[in-house]
Design a protein around this motif. Structure first.
Motif, PDB file in Angstrom:
ATOM      1  N   PRO A  74      29.768   3.215   9.877  1.00 45.66           N
ATOM      2  CA  PRO A  74      29.020   2.884  11.368  1.00 45.66           C
ATOM      3  C   PRO A  74      27.999   1.856  10.998  1.00 45.66           C
ATOM      4  O   PRO A  74      27.552   1.591   9.591  1.00 45.66           O
ATOM      5  N   PRO A  75      27.739   0.921  12.085  1.00 47.56           N
ATOM      6  CA  PRO A  75      26.512  -0.029  11.690  1.00 47.56           C
ATOM      7  C   PRO A  75      25.239   0.441  11.499  1.00 47.56           C
ATOM      8  O   PRO A  75      24.807   1.262  12.305  1.00 47.56           O
ATOM      9  N   LEU A  76      24.835   0.329  10.161  1.00 46.98           N
ATOM     10  CA  LEU A  76      23.533   1.008   9.688  1.00 46.98           C
ATOM     11  C   LEU A  76      22.682  -0.051   9.096  1.00 46.98           C
ATOM     12  O   LEU A  76      23.020  -0.838   8.501  1.00 46.98           O
ATOM     13  N   VAL A  77      21.240   0.032   9.390  1.00 46.05           N
ATOM     14  CA  VAL A  77      20.177  -0.629   8.746  1.00 46.05           C
ATOM     15  C   VAL A  77      19.411   0.612   8.166  1.00 46.05           C
ATOM     16  O   VAL A  77      19.434   1.648   8.683  1.00 46.05           O
ATOM     17  N   ALA A  78      18.319   0.034   7.516  1.00 51.46           N
ATOM     18  CA  ALA A  78      17.537   1.152   6.643  1.00 51.46           C
ATOM     19  C   ALA A  78      15.989   0.469   6.653  1.00 51.46           C
ATOM     20  O   ALA A  78      15.790  -0.632   6.660  1.00 51.46           O
ATOM     21  N   PHE A  79      15.119   1.627   6.386  1.00 48.16           N
ATOM     22  CA  PHE A  79      13.977   1.175   6.085  1.00 48.16           C
ATOM     23  C   PHE A  79      13.231   2.394   5.268  1.00 48.16           C
ATOM     24  O   PHE A  79      13.602   3.504   5.539  1.00 48.16           O
ATOM     25  N   ALA A  80      12.210   2.243   4.653  1.00 49.92           N
ATOM     26  CA  ALA A  80      11.375   3.297   4.215  1.00 49.92           C
ATOM     27  C   ALA A  80      10.006   3.381   4.751  1.00 49.92           C
ATOM     28  O   ALA A  80       9.340   2.527   5.052  1.00 49.92           O
ATOM     29  N   VAL A  81       9.458   4.495   5.012  1.00 47.08           N
ATOM     30  CA  VAL A  81       8.208   4.618   5.576  1.00 47.08           C
ATOM     31  C   VAL A  81       7.482   5.865   4.700  1.00 47.08           C
ATOM     32  O   VAL A  81       7.989   6.896   4.289  1.00 47.08           O
ATOM     33  N   GLN A  82       6.085   5.635   4.766  1.00 45.74           N
ATOM     34  CA  GLN A  82       5.330   6.448   3.821  1.00 45.74           C
ATOM     35  C   GLN A  82       5.151   7.904   4.499  1.00 45.74           C
ATOM     36  O   GLN A  82       5.073   7.899   5.778  1.00 45.74           O
ATOM     37  N   ASN A  83       5.371   8.669   3.667  1.00 42.85           N
ATOM     38  CA  ASN A  83       5.201  10.059   4.309  1.00 42.85           C
ATOM     39  C   ASN A  83       3.692  10.513   4.917  1.00 42.85           C
ATOM     40  O   ASN A  83       3.869  11.224   5.828  1.00 42.85           O
ATOM     41  N   GLY A  84       2.618   9.716   4.654  1.00 45.30           N
ATOM     42  CA  GLY A  84       1.447   9.879   5.405  1.00 45.30           C
ATOM     43  C   GLY A  84       1.330   9.203   6.535  1.00 45.30           C
ATOM     44  O   GLY A  84       0.290   9.433   7.238  1.00 45.30           O
ATOM     45  N   SER A  85       2.428   8.589   6.810  1.00 42.83           N
ATOM     46  CA  SER A  85       2.597   7.942   8.436  1.00 42.83           C
ATOM     47  C   SER A  85       1.964   8.631   9.631  1.00 42.83           C
ATOM     48  O   SER A  85       2.863   9.720   9.668  1.00 42.83           O
ATOM     49  N   GLY A  86       0.917   8.297  10.194  1.00 42.61           N
ATOM     50  CA  GLY A  86       0.828   8.927  11.695  1.00 42.61           C
ATOM     51  C   GLY A  86       1.618   8.705  12.755  1.00 42.61           C
ATOM     52  O   GLY A  86       1.895   9.163  13.723  1.00 42.61           O
ATOM     53  N   THR A  87       2.305   7.417  12.476  1.00 42.38           N
ATOM     54  CA  THR A  87       3.107   6.648  13.935  1.00 42.38           C
ATOM     55  C   THR A  87       4.676   7.156  13.633  1.00 42.38           C
ATOM     56  O   THR A  87       5.154   7.377  14.845  1.00 42.38           O
ATOM     57  N   TRP A  88       5.273   7.499  12.392  1.00 41.24           N
ATOM     58  CA  TRP A  88       6.619   7.702  12.238  1.00 41.24           C
ATOM     59  C   TRP A  88       6.814   9.060  12.921  1.00 41.24           C
ATOM     60  O   TRP A  88       7.883   9.103  13.727  1.00 41.24           O
TER      61      TRP A  88
END
Length: 169
Positions: free
Chosen positions: A49-63
């Motif tokens: 399937p069409p996929l993109v990716a990113f990494a987010v800090q575990n402490g993010s309040g927004t994610w």
């Protein structure tokens, strides 16, 4: 190489030598806009399937808020968007949306208009990656204005600063 632990400051300096694009992920959640700026965005993870990716800090309040959205807008910022990037990444949530820089789509996804690439996505999968979480997004659509238009130069983050691509000689 030594057997001692790797110094995090030195590791940050090493990672800063690798240029990356900058993307904004945004959506309306519970009636409020949520915005996350990432420099770890990767395209072409998969075509089927069409996929993109990113990494987010575990402490993010927004994610934790943003991942509740059914549809996410992904806007890859252009070379002229350095100030807007700083604004959207502000620790002061009220300052992020001054002058209403985002456009709302029917799905609730938010995009930054006039960027080199705009995608509509949904979360495909998440998995732990040390002090970050890797997130795979399924691409649902590509903004028709961006396909085939290579005039939009991306914003590049390199050496802990925003840079422009240089024209080939």
């Amino acid at each position: 190489m030594t057997g001692t632990a790797l110094d995090q400051g030195r590791l940050r300096e090493a990672f800063a030598r690798f240029p990356s694009g900058v993307a904004v992920l945004a959506a309306v959640v519970d009636g409020a806009p949520q915005v996350l700026v990432v420099s770890s965005f990767t395209v072409g993870v998969s075509l089927e399937p069409p996929l993109v990716a990113f990494a987010v800090q575990n402490g993010s309040g927004t994610w934790p808020l943003l991942k509740r959205a059914g549809s996410l807008g992904v806007s890859v910022l252009g070379a002229e968007h350095g100030e807007l990037c700083r604004q959207l990444a502000s620790r002061e949530k009220e300052a992020r949306l001054v002058n209403d820089p985002l456009r709302r789509m029917d799905s609730g996804a938010l995009i930054v208009p006039d960027t080199p690439l705009r995608l509509w996505c949904r979360i495909h999968d998440e998995f732990p990656a040390g002090d970050h979480t890797m997130v795979l997004l399924e691409v649902l659509d590509v903004d028709g204005d961006t396909v085939g238009d290579l005039a939009g130069e991306p914003l590049v983050f390199h050496g802990s600063a925003f840079r422009r691509l240089k024209e080939p000689s």
